[in-house]
Design a protein around this motif. Structure first.
Motif, PDB file in Angstrom:
ATOM      1  N   GLY A  75      38.827 -27.997   7.653  1.00  0.00           N
ATOM      2  CA  GLY A  75      38.780 -26.723   6.963  1.00  0.00           C
ATOM      3  C   GLY A  75      38.927 -26.747   5.459  1.00  0.00           C
ATOM      4  N   SER A  76      38.859 -27.918   4.845  1.00  0.00           N
ATOM      5  CA  SER A  76      38.966 -28.010   3.404  1.00  0.00           C
ATOM      6  C   SER A  76      38.207 -29.247   2.938  1.00  0.00           C
ATOM      7  N   ALA A  77      37.717 -29.212   1.719  1.00  0.00           N
ATOM      8  CA  ALA A  77      37.007 -30.368   1.165  1.00  0.00           C
ATOM      9  C   ALA A  77      37.289 -30.458  -0.325  1.00  0.00           C
ATOM     10  N   HIS A  78      37.298 -31.681  -0.815  1.00  0.00           N
ATOM     11  CA  HIS A  78      37.331 -31.888  -2.263  1.00  0.00           C
ATOM     12  C   HIS A  78      35.898 -31.703  -2.751  1.00  0.00           C
ATOM     13  N   MET A  79      35.701 -30.862  -3.740  1.00  0.00           N
ATOM     14  CA  MET A  79      34.368 -30.684  -4.309  1.00  0.00           C
ATOM     15  C   MET A  79      34.366 -31.262  -5.712  1.00  0.00           C
ATOM     16  N   GLY A  99      32.457 -44.047   6.508  1.00  0.00           N
ATOM     17  CA  GLY A  99      32.662 -42.637   6.821  1.00  0.00           C
ATOM     18  C   GLY A  99      31.426 -42.053   7.484  1.00  0.00           C
ATOM     19  N   LYS A 100      31.266 -40.736   7.385  1.00  0.00           N
ATOM     20  CA  LYS A 100      30.139 -40.057   8.021  1.00  0.00           C
ATOM     21  C   LYS A 100      29.526 -39.054   7.047  1.00  0.00           C
ATOM     22  N   VAL A 101      28.256 -39.239   6.755  1.00  0.00           N
ATOM     23  CA  VAL A 101      27.529 -38.296   5.905  1.00  0.00           C
ATOM     24  C   VAL A 101      27.139 -37.100   6.765  1.00  0.00           C
ATOM     25  N   THR A 102      27.533 -35.916   6.346  1.00  0.00           N
ATOM     26  CA  THR A 102      27.192 -34.705   7.098  1.00  0.00           C
ATOM     27  C   THR A 102      26.050 -33.928   6.457  1.00  0.00           C
ATOM     28  N   THR A 103      25.883 -34.065   5.151  1.00  0.00           N
ATOM     29  CA  THR A 103      24.735 -33.504   4.442  1.00  0.00           C
ATOM     30  C   THR A 103      24.277 -34.558   3.444  1.00  0.00           C
ATOM     31  N   PRO A 104      23.131 -35.207   3.673  1.00  0.00           N
ATOM     32  CA  PRO A 104      22.658 -36.219   2.731  1.00  0.00           C
ATOM     33  C   PRO A 104      22.419 -35.628   1.346  1.00  0.00           C
ATOM     34  N   LEU A 105      22.606 -36.452   0.327  1.00  0.00           N
ATOM     35  CA  LEU A 105      22.319 -36.007  -1.035  1.00  0.00           C
ATOM     36  C   LEU A 105      20.863 -35.583  -1.141  1.00  0.00           C
ATOM     37  N   ALA A 106      20.641 -34.402  -1.685  1.00  0.00           N
ATOM     38  CA  ALA A 106      19.278 -33.900  -1.860  1.00  0.00           C
ATOM     39  C   ALA A 106      19.310 -32.698  -2.794  1.00  0.00           C
ATOM     40  N   TYR A 113      21.894 -30.933  -6.965  1.00  0.00           N
ATOM     41  CA  TYR A 113      21.714 -32.158  -6.188  1.00  0.00           C
ATOM     42  C   TYR A 113      23.046 -32.331  -5.468  1.00  0.00           C
ATOM     43  N   TYR A 114      23.067 -32.162  -4.155  1.00  0.00           N
ATOM     44  CA  TYR A 114      24.316 -31.968  -3.410  1.00  0.00           C
ATOM     45  C   TYR A 114      24.316 -32.777  -2.119  1.00  0.00           C
ATOM     46  N   GLY A 115      25.515 -33.240  -1.740  1.00  0.00           N
ATOM     47  CA  GLY A 115      25.705 -33.885  -0.447  1.00  0.00           C
ATOM     48  C   GLY A 115      27.151 -33.741  -0.008  1.00  0.00           C
ATOM     49  N   LYS A 116      27.371 -33.877   1.296  1.00  0.00           N
ATOM     50  CA  LYS A 116      28.717 -33.741   1.864  1.00  0.00           C
ATOM     51  C   LYS A 116      28.969 -34.880   2.834  1.00  0.00           C
ATOM     52  N   LEU A 117      30.226 -35.347   2.862  1.00  0.00           N
ATOM     53  CA  LEU A 117      30.593 -36.433   3.761  1.00  0.00           C
ATOM     54  C   LEU A 117      32.054 -36.316   4.153  1.00  0.00           C
ATOM     55  N   THR A 118      32.386 -36.991   5.226  1.00  0.00           N
ATOM     56  CA  THR A 118      33.781 -37.170   5.626  1.00  0.00           C
ATOM     57  C   THR A 118      34.057 -38.654   5.488  1.00  0.00           C
ATOM     58  N   ASP A 119      35.052 -39.019   4.680  1.00  0.00           N
ATOM     59  CA  ASP A 119      35.321 -40.439   4.438  1.00  0.00           C
ATOM     60  C   ASP A 119      36.050 -41.068   5.626  1.00  0.00           C
ATOM     61  N   GLN A 120      36.280 -42.355   5.532  1.00  0.00           N
ATOM     62  CA  GLN A 120      36.900 -43.113   6.618  1.00  0.00           C
ATOM     63  C   GLN A 120      38.323 -42.682   6.941  1.00  0.00           C
ATOM     64  N   PHE A 121      38.926 -41.852   6.087  1.00  0.00           N
ATOM     65  CA  PHE A 121      40.286 -41.368   6.313  1.00  0.00           C
ATOM     66  C   PHE A 121      40.308 -39.920   6.793  1.00  0.00           C
ATOM     67  N   GLY A 122      39.130 -39.342   7.037  1.00  0.00           N
ATOM     68  CA  GLY A 122      39.035 -37.984   7.546  1.00  0.00           C
ATOM     69  C   GLY A 122      39.015 -36.908   6.477  1.00  0.00           C
ATOM     70  N   VAL A 123      38.909 -37.302   5.205  1.00  0.00           N
ATOM     71  CA  VAL A 123      38.871 -36.339   4.100  1.00  0.00           C
ATOM     72  C   VAL A 123      37.417 -35.973   3.821  1.00  0.00           C
ATOM     73  N   TRP A 125      34.407 -34.554   1.479  1.00  0.00           N
ATOM     74  CA  TRP A 125      34.034 -34.525   0.070  1.00  0.00           C
ATOM     75  C   TRP A 125      32.683 -33.846  -0.060  1.00  0.00           C
ATOM     76  N   MET A 126      32.556 -33.015  -1.073  1.00  0.00           N
ATOM     77  CA  MET A 126      31.295 -32.386  -1.432  1.00  0.00           C
ATOM     78  C   MET A 126      30.990 -32.802  -2.867  1.00  0.00           C
ATOM     79  N   LEU A 127      29.831 -33.402  -3.091  1.00  0.00           N
ATOM     80  CA  LEU A 127      29.436 -33.804  -4.434  1.00  0.00           C
ATOM     81  C   LEU A 127      28.282 -32.933  -4.866  1.00  0.00           C
ATOM     82  N   ASP A 128      28.423 -32.313  -6.012  1.00  0.00           N
ATOM     83  CA  ASP A 128      27.454 -31.352  -6.518  1.00  0.00           C
ATOM     84  C   ASP A 128      27.093 -31.742  -7.939  1.00  0.00           C
TER      85      ASP A 128
END
Length: 133
Positions: A75-79, A99-106, A113-123, A125-128
């Motif tokens: 329910g939360s992400a670092h953006m 980890g697991k990419v949930t939205t590939p960068l595009a 240019y945005y993508g979302k992932l869950t890292d190997q520790f369950g956190v 991240w959204m990169l914009d």
């Protein structure tokens, strides 16, 4: 006023913070351990684990700790808002390791240019990246 996130791990806080350091996000600036500083232990299994940590880098501030009763992260992400596509791709790849990419960068309809992932520790991240290139 400043909003800063606090991450709760059950036992991998130190490993997660070391990983974020190698990704280039910043460094640990405060680290206290369970069983020190006169704080009573919740349980013996927590001895030596991270009681409280502060993590800082350019434009980055968050806190983290290990807790015997921590709930799974949800329910939360670092953006992270970036200005450079190459930096965005590099950081996204580093954070996605194991980890697991949930939205590939595009390129997105809102112009980023945005993508979302869950890292190997369950956190999460959204990169914009706002640079349209």
């Amino acid at each position: 006023m400043l909003l800063a996130n606090y991450l709760f791990f059950t036992s991998q806080c130190e490993q997660a913070l070391a990983f974020y350091t190698t990704c280039g996000l910043g460094r640990i600036t405060v680290l206290m351990r369970h069983g020190s500083h006169g704080v009573p232990l919740a349980c013996e299994a927590m001895r030596g684990k991270v009681l409280h940590a502060r993590f800082e880098g350019p434009g980055i501030l968050f806190f983290a700790s290990d807790n015997h009763d921590a709930e799974q992260m949800r329910g939360s992400a670092h953006m992270l808002i970036l200005q450079d596509r190459d930096e965005t791709r590099s950081l996204f790849g580093a954070l996605a390791e194991a980890g697991k990419v949930t939205t590939p960068l595009a390129d997105q309809p809102w112009g980023s240019y945005y993508g979302k992932l869950t890292d190997q520790f369950g956190v999460q991240w959204m990169l914009d990246c706002v640079n349209r290139e």
